[in-house]
Scaffold this motif. Structure first.
Motif, short mmCIF file in Angstrom:
data_model
loop_
_atom_site.label_atom_id
_atom_site.label_comp_id
_atom_site.label_asym_id
_atom_site.label_seq_id
_atom_site.Cartn_x
_atom_site.Cartn_y
_atom_site.Cartn_z
N ALA A 139 0.82 -1.20 0.00
CA ALA A 139 0.00 0.00 0.00
C ALA A 139 0.86 1.26 0.00
N PHE A 140 0.43 2.25 -0.75
CA PHE A 140 0.96 3.62 -0.67
C PHE A 140 -0.19 4.56 -0.98
N SER A 141 -0.02 5.84 -0.68
CA SER A 141 -1.15 6.74 -0.82
C SER A 141 -0.74 8.08 -1.42
N LEU A 142 -1.74 8.78 -1.96
CA LEU A 142 -1.59 10.15 -2.42
C LEU A 142 -2.54 11.03 -1.62
N MET A 143 -2.08 12.28 -1.36
CA MET A 143 -2.89 13.23 -0.62
C MET A 143 -2.53 14.64 -1.08
N ALA A 144 -3.52 15.50 -1.15
CA ALA A 144 -3.30 16.90 -1.52
C ALA A 144 -3.52 17.80 -0.31
N VAL A 145 -2.64 18.79 -0.14
CA VAL A 145 -2.79 19.79 0.91
C VAL A 145 -2.48 21.16 0.31
N THR A 146 -2.91 22.21 0.97
CA THR A 146 -2.63 23.57 0.52
C THR A 146 -2.24 24.43 1.71
N GLY A 147 -1.65 25.60 1.40
CA GLY A 147 -1.24 26.52 2.46
C GLY A 147 0.02 26.05 3.15
N ASP A 148 0.02 26.07 4.47
CA ASP A 148 1.17 25.58 5.22
C ASP A 148 1.33 24.08 4.99
N LEU A 149 2.55 23.66 4.75
CA LEU A 149 2.81 22.26 4.44
C LEU A 149 2.57 21.38 5.67
N LYS A 150 1.69 20.41 5.51
CA LYS A 150 1.44 19.40 6.52
C LYS A 150 1.56 18.04 5.83
N PHE A 151 2.52 17.26 6.26
CA PHE A 151 2.71 15.98 5.59
C PHE A 151 2.63 14.79 6.54
N GLN A 152 2.79 15.01 7.83
CA GLN A 152 2.68 13.90 8.77
C GLN A 152 1.23 13.41 8.79
N GLU A 153 1.10 12.14 9.00
CA GLU A 153 -0.19 11.49 8.82
C GLU A 153 -1.31 12.12 9.63
N ASP A 154 -1.08 12.34 10.91
CA ASP A 154 -2.13 12.92 11.76
C ASP A 154 -2.38 14.38 11.44
N GLU A 155 -1.34 15.11 11.05
CA GLU A 155 -1.49 16.55 10.80
C GLU A 155 -2.16 16.85 9.47
N ASN A 167 10.80 8.56 10.73
CA ASN A 167 10.33 9.39 11.85
C ASN A 167 9.85 10.76 11.37
N TRP A 168 9.34 10.80 10.13
CA TRP A 168 8.73 12.02 9.58
C TRP A 168 9.72 13.19 9.54
N ALA A 169 10.98 12.92 9.28
CA ALA A 169 11.98 13.98 9.21
C ALA A 169 11.95 14.60 7.80
N LEU A 170 11.55 15.87 7.72
CA LEU A 170 11.44 16.55 6.43
C LEU A 170 12.84 16.80 5.86
N GLN A 171 13.04 16.46 4.60
CA GLN A 171 14.29 16.72 3.88
C GLN A 171 13.98 17.71 2.77
N GLU A 172 14.16 18.98 3.08
CA GLU A 172 13.77 20.03 2.13
C GLU A 172 14.67 20.00 0.89
#
Length: 780
Positions: free
Chosen positions: A109-125, A231-236
């Motif tokens: 399994a893998f997933s796609l999700m769209a967000v806008t504004g402030d970047l939120k990528f962690q699952e709960d956020e 561990n949800w470490a963002l790599q910009e």
């Protein structure tokens, strides 16, 4: 004739035209089912479920029939088997899923999700509020409004690919690809507007080299690229990440109403094969074209059975159930660059030629799903049979529960009924000898059975306790083998199906051996209590004995449920009980008693018990498979009117095209297949014989189109809510006074007519020759 009303149903107009000139029952069939059958399907049927109570334990599968990949929205966290809960109010993404049930869980399994504004990528956020009021759910199309981001997300499927459409506001926008845990990799290629990678998540049943490779192609340039690592470490500003749980983020400025399309495909073979799957199945197609193609596939398959009736709720339930029957088992094969059928083997990790199917528990589906395929889809079932032969060649065993490889779940030897029923009904089987060899191995030895990844639990292949069974005629209660009585009864029926196949192949010695073993069910019948009962190795019955005790000697049921698991010799069981009237009374007892139970084996009330308790049908537990054929057994006692009454009660009381529309686990199409068959008016009580037992048809008219080009019309013009009893029947104009129908006769097509009544006709099909198949009646 006069026009009574004109009204709109699900976006199209149906004309209600009835004959009101007589006092006869209306013969109009008001609902137009000639087009747009997908509009009757509710993929949310059964999604209002939980660990404690199953109303189906389903998720909305956005897929093509038997597709390698399904897609579904996630209201629950990664790894939760209840991935979509109807009472959830937030969505975390839309994932590619291969999950056959919450109890087996998902893989690849893998997933796609769209967000806008402030970047939120962690699952709960990143999860967004949504409402079913702003959600469209069809087999071929899913759309949801992600309220927190003012984004509409849509997906439409092919067999191995999918086309996403995201409609954005004016904002900084992002699309996230989550590779999930247990090993994943992502690589962003901006110059190609592409994300590639793999995921490895699973819950057992895979070789060490298992990967699901994916390719995602966008139609908009990326203005930024990020990844995350463990561990949800963002790599910009990064383009690649690999680890336990990684993901990719691409971003761009969008205008209000701007759409971004993503075409996604995957492969269990390689990244190159994933790209080939994408190019072959979607290529340059637009979203609307992909959507239209998916709809057309569903219309074709749903249209093999056309219903004409004036009860739209029943029609919705019928097509919603038919949709579920057509989902599993899923394809695990792909078409390579040379247009050859190949598959990644979930048994030995090699890429090999030929078909492979997976995600099925035969303990459930041997009962009605595979008989439905043999009736309606013999060409498909020929491919599935080839896949079973390949499984045996690659693992040394037939599958009993595969997801994607052998899993530890359920009991029995139910690959045998599937193979024998296919063979006996003329399915083209190129590996007949291999499959018979595999069936005989199952029935001979338990040596070499594979174990789970932990190394402690045997997989559900072969027959546990077979050495005891073949020596004593049963699996003993007191030798440390759980659910021993259930195993004995299921092995005995499997032996019957082996004998049937061997006899047709001219292998008389094998047939004689297994016909004899098929009578082993008699070893567990307790003449004192008149119920099936566990038996000790020394030949004494287990004690103490409570026929209401779930589990223990039985599987997800009690003795009241499993006593009837003598599919092949109901007459023999009837003789043990003292004859037809005693047998009929014993059936009545199950329905007439209160829903009492003993849950001490489990230590708590499992959901299957609770589902029986709350249905107000006594100890009849339709929500689980062992008893689903039981109602039809009244026909063997020449009390067919009771079968008609109770079949109709289950059809109209325990099923509906709603989120709580099942009365227990749906289970890979089995509980739905019961409905589909029963609504047509008959049911395959005994796979591996050529008969279907008659119940009570639900509709005024059903037209069944077979693969051989023939058409069967099932007509019951006087059918209604009250007219549940069969007053008489005819087949192609000749009176039909038997409580069963012949497979070959049905496949020839024609017209089957039922005269329905509000009062039972106890004289219809009431003689001794009217009863369905029993081994002891054939081989006296």
């Amino acid at each position: 004739m006069k026009i009574r009303t004109l009204y709109s149903i699900i976006g199209f107009v149906a004309l209600l035209s009835c004959n009101t000139s007589t006092k006869q029952e209306d013969t109009c069939y008001a609902i137009d089912t000639t087009t747009n059958l997908v509009d009757f399907v509710n993929p949310l049927m059964g999604t209002d479920s939980s660990f404690e109570l199953s109303n189906g334990n389903t998720y909305p599968a956005i897929a093509t029939p038997w597709g390698m990949n399904f897609w579904t929205p996630m209201t629950s966290k990664m790894g939760d088997g209840w991935t979509y809960k109807y009472d959830g109010n937030k969505i975390r993404g839309i994932k590619q899923t291969h999950q056959p049930s919450p109890w087996i869980n998902d893989y690849a399994a893998f997933s796609l999700m769209a967000v806008t504004g402030d970047l939120k990528f962690q699952e709960d956020e990143r999860q967004s509020w949504f409402s079913h009021k702003a959600e469209t759910v069809k087999p071929h199309h899913y759309s949801v409004y992600l309220a927190d981001y003012d984004v509409t997300a849509e997906v439409t499927p092919t067999e191995r690919s999918a086309h996403f459409k995201f409609t954005f506001p004016e904002n900084q926008s992002y699309i996230l690809l989550d590779g999930f845990f247990k090993g994943s990799m992502v690589k962003i290629i901006p110059e190609e507007r592409k994300i590639i990678g793999y995921c490895r998540n699973n819950t057992d049943g895979v070789p060490d080299n298992f990967h699901n490779y994916f390719v995602a192609e966008f139609d908009k340039d990326f203005e930024l690229t990020h990844t995350w690592s463990d561990n949800w470490a963002l790599q910009e500003n990064s383009k690649e990440s690999e680890g336990e749980h990684v993901g990719a983020i691409v971003g761009f400025k969008t205008k209000r109403g701007e759409t971004v399309h993503v075409k996604v495909a995957s492969s269990f073979i390689s990244l190159e094969q994933a790209k080939l799957n994408l190019d072959r199945e979607i290529g340059a197609d637009s979203f609307e074209t992909t959507k239209a193609k998916a709809k057309n596939v569903w219309e074709k398959e749903l249209g093999r059975i056309k219903i004409e009736d004036d009860n739209i709720d029943n029609i919705r339930t019928f097509y919603s159930c038919l949709y579920r029957v057509l989902l599993f088992p899923r394809q695990l094969y792909e078409i390579d660059a040379q247009n050859q059928t190949v598959h990644y083997s979930p048994y030995n990790g090699e890429v090999l030629p030929g078909y492979m199917f997976t995600d099925n528990g035969f303990w459930d589906t041997f009962r009605a799903v595979f008989p439905f395929f043999n009736l309606m889809y013999p060409e498909l079932n020929a491919q599935i049979m080839e896949g079973l032969a390949n499984t045996y060649k690659e693992s040394g065993w037939l599958p009993e529960w595969a997801s994607p490889g052998h899993r530890d779940c359920m009991v029995g030897s139910n690959s045998a009924p599937n193979i024998a029923d296919a063979f006996l009904k003329g399915v083209d089987m190129t590996d007949t000898g291999v499959l018979l060899e595999a069936m005989l191995k199952n029935a001979t030895t338990s040596e070499g059975r594979p174990v789970s990844s932990g190394g402690n639990t045997l997989k559900s292949v072969g027959r546990e306790g077979i050495e005891y069974y073949n020596k004593l005629g049963y699996v003993p209660y007191d030798v440390g083998i759980k659910e021993n009585a259930a195993r004995t009864l299921e092995y005995a029926y499997a032996d019957f199906t082996i004998a049937q196949m061997a006899e047709k192949l001219g292998k008389e010695d094998i047939a004689e051996t297994f016909y004899k073993r098929s009578l082993n069910y008699k070893n567990l019948f307790d003449p004192e209590t008149q119920w099936m009962r566990g038996k000790n190795e020394d030949g004494t019955f287990q004690s103490p004995f409570n026929p209401l005790k779930w589990g223990d000697a039985f599987t997800e049921g009690n003795s009241l449920h499993y006593t009837w698991s003598v599919f092949h010799d109901i007459n023999g069981l009837m003789e043990l009980m003292g004859g037809k009237k005693a047998f009929e009374n014993k059936l009545d007892e199950v329905f007439n008693m209160p829903p009492d139970f003993d849950n001490s084996y489990y230590g708590f009330t499992i959901h299957e018990i609770r589902e029986m308790q709350i249905m107000n049908m006594g100890n009849y537990a339709h929500g689980n498979q062992p008893i689903q054929h039981m109602i039809y057994l009244y026909n063997h006692a020449n009390a067919s009117y009771k079968a008609q009454e109770k079949v109709r009660e289950v059809l109209t009381k325990l099923y509906s095209a709603t989120p709580d529309g099942y009365c227990g686990d749906e289970d890979n199409g089995q509980t739905s297949a019961w409905y589909v068959f029963s609504a047509l008016g008959f049911y395959p009580v005994t796979p591996a014989v050529n008969e279907y037992v008659i119940g009570s048809p639900l509709f005024k008219k059903a037209t069944v189109h077979f693969e051989n080009g023939n058409t069967l019309v099932i007509s019951a013009p006087s059918n209604s809510k009250d007219n549940v009893y069969i007053n008489g029947a005819s087949l192609n104009g000749e009176a039909h006074n038997k409580t069963f129908l012949n497979f070959e006769t049905l496949k020839e097509g024609g017209t089957l007519t039922f005269d329905m009544s509000a009062t039972p006709n106890k004289d219809w099909a009431s003689n001794d020759n009217a009863v369905p198949y029993s081994l002891s009646l054939i081989k006296k």
